[in-house]
Structure formats: structure tokens, C-alpha cells
Design a protein around this motif. Structure first.
Motif, short mmCIF file in Angstrom:
data_model
loop_
_atom_site.label_atom_id
_atom_site.label_comp_id
_atom_site.label_asym_id
_atom_site.label_seq_id
_atom_site.Cartn_x
_atom_site.Cartn_y
_atom_site.Cartn_z
N UNK A 219 64.30 94.00 5.91
CA UNK A 219 63.09 93.51 6.93
C UNK A 219 61.44 93.37 6.51
N UNK A 220 60.36 93.37 8.13
CA UNK A 220 59.17 93.98 6.94
C UNK A 220 58.75 95.07 7.34
N UNK A 221 58.25 95.89 6.26
CA UNK A 221 58.06 96.99 6.27
C UNK A 221 56.69 97.18 7.84
N UNK A 222 55.85 96.08 7.46
CA UNK A 222 55.23 96.53 8.55
C UNK A 222 55.31 96.46 10.26
N UNK A 223 56.26 95.61 10.63
CA UNK A 223 56.86 95.65 11.50
C UNK A 223 58.10 95.66 12.14
N UNK A 224 58.79 95.71 10.63
CA UNK A 224 60.25 95.67 11.23
C UNK A 224 60.66 94.22 12.13
#
Length: 228
Positions: free
Chosen positions: A23-28
Motif C-alpha cells: 500500500x501507499x504509506x501516505x493514504x493506505x
């Protein structure tokens, strides 16, 4: 009453089906779902990388319906109870899977596994290999000296690597699922050589310990709650 354990049939170790989500750690936001098909030592592994659960799950269910192989319906994710499976539950509930079709198996607030009913007689069993082998995947691949080691991408974030070097990112994803497959197979093979068949792998390390202990029992053990 505790009875000696007798596997219903001799289940030889195989490489279980495995999935992993990034996943993208910024927004899941989901950026990759990687799947590896269950197979034997003689069969080459088969993998696929999807962009999300929405891309993967329909294909996987169609595959399950077409093959009906029980081994393909048991799907492992390392630390899946804390990460991969909650993400999947959210997607399932948002895509017309009723809560009655999703059975969450828990202990002490931890998700051990999830059973998702596809049809009346067809259930997909989602399992968390971390509950069976409580160590990081990086340490497990090193300890078992498997072919596909977990790749070290330093401090590079997954979503950045997916953009800057998609080939390396895909290789990273595939190493995760094949490495876990190989670790599970090595662990299972070690047990098989020591004690013979234990059936399918149990969900947790304590459950495995109990099963191995019951293999050594000569007869039944009466427990205090037993009326006799």
C-alpha cells in the motif's frame, strides 16, 4: 477428553497459495496485490501481480470455481491478520459480500484467519503465516536459506519504487510471495521428516504444538470437565 491425533489422510508438504498486498504509506491506497499459486516441488511456481483487491479477487474466485482444488482455497499472507485481511474485508463488504459470508476467527483480539463463503459448498480459507511462524519474513527467508530472499530496498517507499523502477518493484513483490511459499514448504517438510503427516498446517504455533503432542499419545486423556 484429549484424544491421540490421527490425520484423516497423509498430506505431503506442498507450496501453499500465498498473497501479499503493498500500500501507499501516505493514504493506505492499494498499489499491488501479488499472488502465487499452490504447487508441488515438481511444478514451477506461477505468480501474478495485480493493482488492487478489486483486480485480484474476481480473477482468484473465477480460478477457484474453475479448478475446485482444495489446496488453492487455502491462502496465506504473512501478518495477514494485522494488515492484508482487514484491507480485504473492507473491500469485500463494499462489494456486496454480506457479513454472514465472512467468518473471522479470532483469539485475544488477534485475527488468526478468515473464511469467506463463495458458494454454499465452497469456502476460501485465509490464513496468517505469522501466527504459525512469528518472525519477520526477512529473518525467515534468511533462516531457512530459501532461494527467494526478501529484497532490501533500503528506505525507498513502495509507492515511490513502483513509479521510479516498476521492474524492481515487481521483482520485490514476487520475491515476497515466493520466499514465503518456500519458507512454509521448508518448515512443513522439516515437520514431515520428524513426525510424518500432520494433515494440513494448523493456524497457530500453539495449535501445532498441541497437534504434535497428541501424535505421541497412546490413548485418551480424561480432563476435569469430563463427567466420567
Amino acid at each position: 477428553m484429549i484424544r491421540p491425533y490421527q490425520p484423516k489422510k497423509d498430506v505431503a508438504p506442498y507450496y501453499p497459495a500465498v498473497v501479499d498486498i503493498e500500500t501507499d504509506r501516505r493514504d493506505g491506497r492499494e498499489i499491488a496485490v501479488t499472488w502465487a499459486r499452490a504447487h508441488d516441488r515438481e511444478t514451477a511456481p506461477q505468480t501474478a501481480v495485480y493493482g488492487s483487491w478489486g483486480d485480484f479477487w474476481p480473477d482468484y474466485v473465477e480460478y477457484i470455481l474453475s479448478t475446485r482444488e482444495s489446496r488453492q482455497r487455502r491462502l496465506y499472507a504473512h501478518n495477514g491478520g494485522n494488515f492484508d485481511w482487514p484491507h480485504l474485508i473492507v473491500w469485500l463488504l463494499a462489494n456486496d459480500y454480506s457479513p454472514e459470508r465472512i467468518r473471522v476467527i479470532m483469539a485475544g483480539g488477534m485475527i488468526l484467519g478468515i473464511d469467506v463463503r463463495i458458494k454454499k459448498d465452497l469456502v476460501i480459507h485465509l490464513r496468517d503465516s505469522y501466527r504459525l511462524m512469528p518472525e519477520s519474513l526477512a529473518k525467515l527467508t534468511r533462516s531457512f536459506k530459501v532461494e527467494h530472499q526478501k529484497l532490501d530496498i533500503a528506505d525507498t517507499l513502495h509507492h515511490e519504487l513502483a513509479i521510479s523502477n516498476p521492474t524492481l518493484f515487481e521483482t520485490y513483490c514476487i520475491h515476497d510471495v515466493l520466499g514465503l511459499q518456500e519458507v512454509l514448504f521448508s518448515f512443513w517438510t522439516m515437520l514431515y521428516k520428524l513426525v510424518g503427516s500432520i494433515g494440513e498446517l494448523p493456524m497457530t504455533l500453539p495449535a501445532l504444538a498441541m497437534r504434535l503432542w497428541r501424535l505421541s499419545l497412546d490413548g485418551e486423556i480424561m480432563t476435569p470437565s469430563n463427567k466420567r
